[in-house]
Write a protein that holds these residues in place. Structure first.
Motif, short mmCIF file in Angstrom:
data_model
loop_
_atom_site.label_atom_id
_atom_site.label_comp_id
_atom_site.label_asym_id
_atom_site.label_seq_id
_atom_site.Cartn_x
_atom_site.Cartn_y
_atom_site.Cartn_z
N ASN A 50 -25.32 18.07 -29.10
CA ASN A 50 -25.65 17.98 -30.52
C ASN A 50 -24.80 19.26 -30.71
OD1 ASN A 50 -25.96 21.14 -29.55
ND2 ASN A 50 -28.00 21.21 -29.80
N SER A 51 -24.51 19.02 -32.07
CA SER A 51 -23.14 19.64 -32.65
C SER A 51 -22.48 20.98 -32.16
CB SER A 51 -23.18 19.52 -34.26
OG SER A 51 -23.95 21.00 -34.48
N PHE A 52 -23.75 22.04 -31.31
CA PHE A 52 -24.02 22.87 -31.26
C PHE A 52 -22.51 23.28 -29.61
CE2 PHE A 52 -25.24 26.86 -28.76
CZ PHE A 52 -24.05 27.23 -28.78
N ILE A 53 -23.32 22.00 -29.33
CA ILE A 53 -22.98 21.90 -27.70
C ILE A 53 -21.38 21.16 -27.56
CG2 ILE A 53 -23.43 20.52 -24.85
CD1 ILE A 53 -24.86 22.59 -25.29
N ARG A 54 -21.40 20.41 -28.19
CA ARG A 54 -20.27 20.06 -28.58
C ARG A 54 -18.72 20.58 -29.04
NH1 ARG A 54 -20.72 14.00 -30.11
NH2 ARG A 54 -18.57 13.99 -31.13
N VAL A 55 -19.38 21.66 -29.91
CA VAL A 55 -17.89 23.15 -30.26
C VAL A 55 -17.85 23.45 -28.84
CG1 VAL A 55 -17.27 24.57 -31.18
CG2 VAL A 55 -18.60 23.02 -32.17
N LEU A 56 -19.35 23.88 -28.25
CA LEU A 56 -19.47 24.73 -26.79
C LEU A 56 -17.99 23.45 -25.50
CD1 LEU A 56 -22.21 26.22 -25.73
CD2 LEU A 56 -19.92 27.14 -26.92
N LEU A 57 -18.11 22.67 -26.00
CA LEU A 57 -17.30 21.52 -25.05
C LEU A 57 -15.93 21.61 -25.49
CD1 LEU A 57 -19.46 18.46 -24.72
CD2 LEU A 57 -18.99 20.07 -23.02
N ALA A 58 -15.52 22.19 -26.25
CA ALA A 58 -14.44 21.35 -27.03
C ALA A 58 -13.75 22.48 -26.27
CB ALA A 58 -14.34 21.43 -28.08
N TYR A 94 -15.26 14.13 -24.99
CA TYR A 94 -15.92 15.55 -24.81
C TYR A 94 -17.34 15.33 -25.84
CZ TYR A 94 -14.84 17.54 -29.20
OH TYR A 94 -14.75 17.54 -30.82
N GLY A 95 -18.53 15.20 -25.84
CA GLY A 95 -19.80 14.59 -26.51
C GLY A 95 -20.05 13.36 -25.79
N LEU A 96 -19.70 12.94 -24.81
CA LEU A 96 -20.22 12.44 -23.86
C LEU A 96 -21.66 11.98 -23.90
CD1 LEU A 96 -17.54 10.84 -21.73
CD2 LEU A 96 -18.24 9.57 -23.76
N PRO A 97 -23.06 11.19 -23.65
CA PRO A 97 -23.72 11.41 -23.16
C PRO A 97 -24.35 12.02 -21.73
CG PRO A 97 -23.86 8.96 -23.29
CD PRO A 97 -22.60 9.24 -23.80
N PHE A 98 -24.87 12.88 -22.09
CA PHE A 98 -25.64 13.90 -20.85
C PHE A 98 -24.55 14.64 -20.40
CE2 PHE A 98 -28.37 9.95 -20.24
CZ PHE A 98 -29.27 10.39 -20.27
N GLN A 99 -23.37 14.89 -21.29
CA GLN A 99 -22.45 15.48 -20.78
C GLN A 99 -22.52 17.34 -21.27
OE1 GLN A 99 -18.55 15.32 -23.35
NE2 GLN A 99 -17.85 15.25 -21.12
N GLY A 100 -22.67 18.37 -20.39
CA GLY A 100 -22.96 19.42 -20.29
C GLY A 100 -21.49 20.31 -20.13
N LEU A 101 -21.99 22.27 -20.13
CA LEU A 101 -20.88 22.71 -19.65
C LEU A 101 -20.34 22.23 -18.48
CD1 LEU A 101 -21.17 25.87 -21.71
CD2 LEU A 101 -19.91 23.71 -21.89
N ASN A 102 -21.15 21.92 -17.52
CA ASN A 102 -21.55 21.68 -16.14
C ASN A 102 -19.80 20.60 -15.60
OD1 ASN A 102 -22.22 24.18 -15.29
ND2 ASN A 102 -23.91 23.74 -14.43
N GLU A 103 -20.16 19.44 -16.38
CA GLU A 103 -19.87 18.05 -16.57
C GLU A 103 -18.62 18.48 -16.57
OE1 GLU A 103 -23.19 18.53 -17.36
OE2 GLU A 103 -23.91 17.54 -15.79
N LEU A 104 -18.06 18.89 -17.58
CA LEU A 104 -16.90 18.65 -18.54
C LEU A 104 -16.11 19.08 -17.79
CD1 LEU A 104 -15.08 16.95 -20.88
CD2 LEU A 104 -15.43 19.40 -21.90
N GLU A 105 -16.61 20.67 -17.21
CA GLU A 105 -15.64 21.58 -16.86
C GLU A 105 -15.59 21.11 -14.93
OE1 GLU A 105 -17.29 25.99 -15.72
OE2 GLU A 105 -15.94 26.39 -14.79
N LYS A 106 -16.50 20.69 -14.53
CA LYS A 106 -15.69 19.86 -13.48
C LYS A 106 -14.33 18.88 -13.59
CE LYS A 106 -19.82 20.44 -10.85
NZ LYS A 106 -21.37 19.02 -10.62
N SER A 107 -14.96 17.88 -14.98
CA SER A 107 -13.75 16.78 -14.55
C SER A 107 -12.06 17.93 -14.80
CB SER A 107 -14.15 15.79 -16.23
OG SER A 107 -15.32 15.25 -15.60
#
Ligand code: SF4
Length: 460
Positions: free
Chosen positions: A267-275, A217-230
């Motif tokens: 950013n750091s906020f999105i990264r925490v949300l991704l985790a 997580y925290g990869l380029p262009f990675q948002g919640l939708n992308e990680l959720e699908k994966s």
């Protein structure tokens, strides 16, 4: 994602940005290892036999992944591996001879990592395996076995190769997936489709492998939708274990990362949300969280170890604590024979030269003898905080003959601020508890106990 309110997470993520906080795969972290080691002294100290866990490094990959932080070489020519495995065998054999370790050595677990060890041809795998295991025997029991890392590419990871690995006794395979999203993969120069991975997993299962999957997580262009699908796709694949690593963007250290646009990094906020999102999805599907970033089934040896507080953070991410000792072979491989860390020479040219000279190929400046102070802080950081998520003061007092509250008075003062932010609970006199939200900032909590970094600016 009910842990706390979104504005609060945003506030915490800005304040406790993990970008410059170490991953704590060791304590002290490798950038502080600086005690040159004399080979004779090394031999004197380590002649008592091989540790139970051995790591063998295979550095060659077919293509470079731009996000990669591993020590690897890229080549289209598999003959490079012929040269490499000859040197690996020589290093292994010479090191054992030099340490006076004769005959068959009983070890618990052997791991092949890289690079891409499955990039070896079948003939190369067979050859190097035979050579190494002419001096090794696996013992039975929990966490025993042979494991291997793999890039999910059917041209490399053929059915024939999986069959061979199975015949040779490999029982665990770790597939590096990171994220299935096409745009992300293109940006980091990887290519693996869900169909391919499903087919590989089916084959691996047919040969009896336990399947581990690495996500990032925290990869380029990675948002919640992308990680959720994966993550959902991975859950459908029913792996036995998932490691959810964090991407660390250090283009000044890893030049290939310069190909990744900095603006595309969450950013750091999105990264925490991704985790948090990944955690919630795995949790909802029966996976148990182990440590900071591993998810396992409840029959996994790591989970059993977690219940017995035997899990330890280390260079493999998390492992079952067999006194934590391990030894690595191959260029850049890291070893922890019990009283310190050392790393083998990274550059292949210099590694080959050292092996030709019949030297143990240790990178001179990359060794560190643990001091009593290091051991204490290593226990607090890697075991208590990053593995158990709680510091049991009485156990630390007993194990290290200290009085925790006196010894760590400055650290406890710093923790008050983290308690105020909801990351730790200090209300129990005997236990410091990392909270649910604090678990996402555990490296920051660990950092409070790290004396190697100048923390004057920390928390300002
Ligand atoms: S991520 Fe793996 S396959 Fe890709 S370059 Fe790094 S070591 Fe090689």
């Amino acid at each position: 994602m009910d842990h706390t309110s979104i504005p609060k997470i945003d506030q915490l993520a800005r304040k406790y940005n993990e970008a410059n906080i170490p991953l704590y795969l060791s304590y002290p972290t490798s950038n502080w290892w600086n005690k040159p080691l004399d080979e004779d002294e090394f031999v004197k100290t380590h002649g008592s036999g091989l540790p139970p866990f051995l790591y063998f490094h295979f550095p060659y990959c077919r293509t470079p992944c731009y996000y990669c932080m591993c020590y690897k070489y890229v080549s289209n020519d598999t003959r490079h591996n012929d040269i490499y495995i000859d040197y690996l065998q020589k290093e292994f054999s010479h090191t054992l001879d030099r340490l006076g370790i004769n005959g068959q050595n009983r070890v618990r677990h052997v791991h092949w990592g890289g690079g891409t060890p499955t990039y070896l041809t079948c003939a190369q795998i067979d050859k190097v395996h035979r050579a190494l295991f002419s001096r090794l025997t696996l013992i039975e029991g929990a966490a025993a076995g042979k494991s291997i890392e793999a890039y999910p590419d059917e041209q490399i990871l053929t059915e024939e190769k999986l069959r061979l690995l199975s015949d040779l006794g490999f029982t665990e395979i770790s597939l590096g997936i990171q994220d299935f999203d096409e745009r992300i993969q293109k940006t980091i120069n990887r290519n693996c489709t869900t169909k391919t991975v499903h087919r590989i997993i089916d084959r691996a299962r047919k040969f009896g492998f336990r399947v581990h999957i690495d996500l990032c997580y925290g990869l380029p262009f990675q948002g919640l939708n992308e990680l959720e699908k994966s993550v959902k796709e991975v859950i459908r694949m029913a792996p036995d274990r998932v490691a959810l690593f964090t991407y660390v963007h250090y283009p000044h250290i890893f030049p290939l990362q310069r190909k990744i646009p900095t603006a595309s990094i969450p950013n750091s906020f999105i990264r925490v949300l991704l985790a948090m999102l990944a955690n919630d999805l795995f949790d909802a599907h029966g996976f148990k969280k182990v440590g900071y970033d591993h998810y396992v089934k409840d029959n996994d040896v790591l989970y059993q170890a977690l219940l017995n507080r035997k899990v330890i953070r280390d260079f493999m991410g998390y492992s079952v604590d067999h006194k934590r000792e391990f030894m690595g072979f191959g260029n850049s491989a890291i070893s922890f024979p019990g009283d310190g860390f050392y790393q083998n020479i990274q550059s292949l040219k210099n590694y080959y030269r050292a092996v030709d000279d019949a030297r143990i190929p240790i990178e001179g400046r990359m060794t560190h003898q643990l001091t009593p102070e290091d051991r204490l802080r290593n226990e607090v950081i890697q075991k208590s905080i990053l593995s158990d998520f709680s510091i049991r003061k009485r156990e630390i007092n007993r194990g290290f003959d200290i009085h925790f509250d006196d010894y760590f008075r400055p650290e406890l003062e710093k923790l008050v601020q983290l308690e105020h932010d909801g990351l730790v609970d200090l209300s129990d006199q005997d236990t410091i508890q990392v909270t649910r939200i604090g678990a996402y900032f555990a490296r920051h909590i660990a950092h409070v106990f790290d004396t190697y970094y100048d923390r004057r600016e920390f928390l300002n």
